[in-house]
Design a protein around this motif. Sequence first.
Motif, PDB file in Angstrom:
ATOM      1  N   GLY A 131      -9.904  63.815  39.340  1.00  0.00           N
ATOM      2  CA  GLY A 131      -9.149  65.459  39.990  1.00  0.00           C
ATOM      3  C   GLY A 131     -10.376  65.692  41.104  1.00  0.00           C
ATOM      4  N   LYS A 139      -4.341  66.734  34.385  1.00  0.00           N
ATOM      5  CA  LYS A 139      -3.520  65.889  34.962  1.00  0.00           C
ATOM      6  C   LYS A 139      -3.607  64.705  35.270  1.00  0.00           C
ATOM      7  CE  LYS A 139      -1.157  68.492  38.690  1.00  0.00           C
ATOM      8  NZ  LYS A 139      -0.930  69.583  40.164  1.00  0.00           N
ATOM      9  N   ARG A 147      -6.139  72.530  33.750  1.00  0.00           N
ATOM     10  CA  ARG A 147      -5.023  72.296  34.703  1.00  0.00           C
ATOM     11  C   ARG A 147      -5.711  70.749  35.414  1.00  0.00           C
ATOM     12  NH1 ARG A 147      -3.049  76.826  35.288  1.00  0.00           N
ATOM     13  NH2 ARG A 147      -4.403  77.667  37.442  1.00  0.00           N
TER      14      ARG A 147
END
Length: 223
Positions: free
Chosen positions: A143, A160, A156
């Motif tokens: 990410g 993901k 978050r």
Amino acid sequence: TVAASSAAPALCDADGWAPTPQAFSLLAQAGFPIEPLVCVSSAEEAAAAAEHMGFPVVLKAERPGLVHKSDQGAVRLGLADRDSVARAFTDFSHRLGPGPALLQRQAKPGLELVIGGRRDPSFGPIVLAGLGGVWIEAFNDIGVRLAPIDIDEAVRMVEKLKGRRLFEGFRGAPPIDILMFARLLADVSQWFAAASWLDELDINPLIASGDGFEIVDVRMRIR
Ligand code: ADP
Ligand code: MG
């Protein structure tokens, strides 16, 4: 919050990579969980330091320009006695030329994670995080966010990841605390964003187990 970044390290090789011990000590000063390392310059010194540290240990050759150590056979894991440590040191000298080596305790097995930082010419500081090893190579499971991020954004980011399930229990091991990892990730992003002298940061890997986190390898490129 983390300690303010110190000044740029002085000793770097031609491409700006800081010597490994210096990169570790900068992270340690900032309060991040490094696996301590000792620099040794002979087979005898390596064996004695390993005994003092406690087995098993890991020995890594340190040479200017040597950045992907395992590709060059410059990382020896699971050394369990003085003789193996001394032999590994001698083997490095034969194959890579004379030079020092770094000695570390072998971390408890766990999930290998990566945290990185880059400075983009147009976007500025960026933080990267994901799963290490084969997960990066095979699944590109990373990410990316503008840095710094706060802990909610870090959570978050972790949720993901394709390999997110691996946090829930790895090879029968206890689960890894996502919130604790997210706090570390947010802290690293804040530290990197403030360290304007630092162009590139690669914590690879950070080994996560039920007990916590241990940074066993880091590279820093100074601007
Ligand atoms: P490089 O990335 O330059 O090849 P590393 O220091 O990351 O060198 O070592 C390669 C691999 O060896 C790591 O990805 C990790 O799997 C393992 N390793 C390195 N140091 C330790 C350690 N102290 N404890 C356990 N495993 C380690
Ligand atoms: Mg590495």
